[in-house]
Design a protein around this motif. Structure first.
Motif, PDB file in Angstrom:
ATOM      1  N   LEU A  99      -2.385  27.155  46.231  1.00 53.02           N
ATOM      2  CA  LEU A  99      -2.614  26.068  45.271  1.00 53.02           C
ATOM      3  C   LEU A  99      -1.247  25.427  44.746  1.00 53.02           C
ATOM      4  O   LEU A  99      -0.998  24.128  44.844  1.00 53.02           O
ATOM      5  CB  LEU A  99      -3.429  26.328  44.015  1.00 53.02           C
ATOM      6  CG  LEU A  99      -4.867  26.825  44.210  1.00 53.02           C
ATOM      7  CD1 LEU A  99      -5.358  27.307  42.834  1.00 53.02           C
ATOM      8  CD2 LEU A  99      -5.625  25.512  44.722  1.00 53.02           C
ATOM      9  N   LEU A 100      -0.193  26.337  44.679  1.00 56.84           N
ATOM     10  CA  LEU A 100       0.997  25.620  44.363  1.00 56.84           C
ATOM     11  C   LEU A 100       1.716  25.016  45.289  1.00 56.84           C
ATOM     12  O   LEU A 100       2.541  24.361  45.086  1.00 56.84           O
ATOM     13  CB  LEU A 100       1.917  26.648  43.818  1.00 56.84           C
ATOM     14  CG  LEU A 100       1.525  27.515  42.557  1.00 56.84           C
ATOM     15  CD1 LEU A 100       2.367  28.836  42.135  1.00 56.84           C
ATOM     16  CD2 LEU A 100       1.536  26.604  41.506  1.00 56.84           C
ATOM     17  N   ALA A 101       1.236  25.119  46.738  1.00 56.73           N
ATOM     18  CA  ALA A 101       1.847  24.277  47.914  1.00 56.73           C
ATOM     19  C   ALA A 101       0.845  23.180  48.097  1.00 56.73           C
ATOM     20  O   ALA A 101       1.393  22.656  49.153  1.00 56.73           O
ATOM     21  CB  ALA A 101       2.152  25.306  49.019  1.00 56.73           C
ATOM     22  N   SER A 102       0.102  22.932  47.252  1.00 60.15           N
ATOM     23  CA  SER A 102      -1.031  21.988  47.746  1.00 60.15           C
ATOM     24  C   SER A 102      -1.089  20.918  46.639  1.00 60.15           C
ATOM     25  O   SER A 102      -0.567  21.116  45.640  1.00 60.15           O
ATOM     26  CB  SER A 102      -2.407  22.591  47.843  1.00 60.15           C
ATOM     27  OG  SER A 102      -2.292  23.574  49.275  1.00 60.15           O
ATOM     28  N   SER A 103      -1.855  20.068  46.801  1.00 60.09           N
ATOM     29  CA  SER A 103      -2.147  18.752  45.860  1.00 60.09           C
ATOM     30  C   SER A 103      -2.676  19.230  44.495  1.00 60.09           C
ATOM     31  O   SER A 103      -2.640  18.564  43.586  1.00 60.09           O
ATOM     32  CB  SER A 103      -3.077  17.882  46.657  1.00 60.09           C
ATOM     33  OG  SER A 103      -4.400  18.559  47.027  1.00 60.09           O
TER      34      SER A 103
END
Length: 279
Positions: A210-214
């Motif tokens: 999640l922290l690497a995604s939108s």
């Protein structure tokens, strides 16, 4: 920053908590002659080896300062401290309120300050103690443009983004919106992680993705570092207070506060539960 300007502004600071302490330290390290006051002597211990001086009373801080920063916990504390400072302060001096309080409290204190010829800036901050230590706090300012310009060298010792938003009270308006959005995002992030739990997804992997995604957010970063939201009980209570203040300010004019509160509720409910090891 001009060294002559720094040495000519005599500062005071009251409220050496987790955020106030590094703010005061930045002011001292920048070279401002700074006087500190604290209820407990041990609070002053970290400053014993610095050029700071120590006052025995709040009134002593006010009498010797051109600029006094206040970073106490709540509205009653702001009223108490300012009520003791103002009669001792010289006309033309400045009070900066870094606490997050009701905008009307700042306006009330500003009216009393004006009677003494003292200027007030409401100057709540965002970024927490890490940003305060690094000198990169965000300052949300309300007050007269010329008075803010006068205080800017002090603010620049601990702030990076420093914005005047309007007259006294405007800084608090924006801080309440900021904090309400933060706790709403915490609520959404909490629900998202609960969804992952129900779907039997590994929490660490979910957070990493999640922290690497939108779907990433600062709130998710904060929540991912919490072992248990209940360990954030004190901070949760402060954020709940800020939501309440924003709701009071908006009253029936808009449903924004209600929507923010609804989004925040899952996290605030979890944060209000007993922490690990307590009854």
């Amino acid at each position: 920053m001009n060294s002559n300007t720094v040495s000519s502004i005599r500062c005071g600071f009251i409220g050496l908590g987790s955020q106030g302490a590094p703010i005061a330290r930045r002011m001292i390290d920048a070279g401002f002659p700074t006087t500190l006051w604290a209820r407990r002597a041990e609070t002053l211990a970290p400053y014993r080896e610095t050029p700071a001086t120590f006052a025995s009373t709040i009134e002593e801080v006010g009498a010797g300062a051109d600029h006094v920063g206040i970073c106490v916990v709540n509205d009653d504390d702001v009223r108490e401290v300012s009520g003791r400072l103002l009669p001792a302060m010289r006309p033309g001096s400045v009070i900066a309120i870094h606490s997050t309080v009701h905008p009307e409290t700042c306006r009330e204190v500003a009216r009393h300050a004006n009677e003494q010829g003292v200027h007030l800036i409401d100057a709540p901050v965002s970024g927490g103690s890490p940003a305060a230590e690094a000198g990169t706090l965000t300052l949300m300012l309300g007050g007269d443009e010329q008075i803010i310009a006068k205080a800017m060298p002090v603010f620049e010792s601990f702030g990076k983004l420093i914005v005047r938003l309007g007259d006294v009270g405007a800084g608090q308006h924006v801080k309440l919106i900021n904090n309400s959005l933060l706790v709403a995002n915490l609520g959404l992030a909490y629900v998202a992680l609960e969804a992952g739990k129900l779907l039997e997804i590994d929490k660490e992997k979910l957070v990493e993705l999640l922290l690497a995604s939108s779907g990433r957010s600062f709130a998710l970063e904060v929540l991912s570092r919490m072992e248990n939201p209940a360990d954030f009980r004190h901070g949760g209570a402060l954020l709940r207070k800020d939501l309440r203040l924003l709701s009071e300010l908006l009253a029936e004019r808009h449903e924004a506060a209600a929507q923010l509160a609804h989004a925040a509720d899952p996290f605030l409910a979890a944060a209000s539960m007993p922490a690990h090891g307590t009854d």
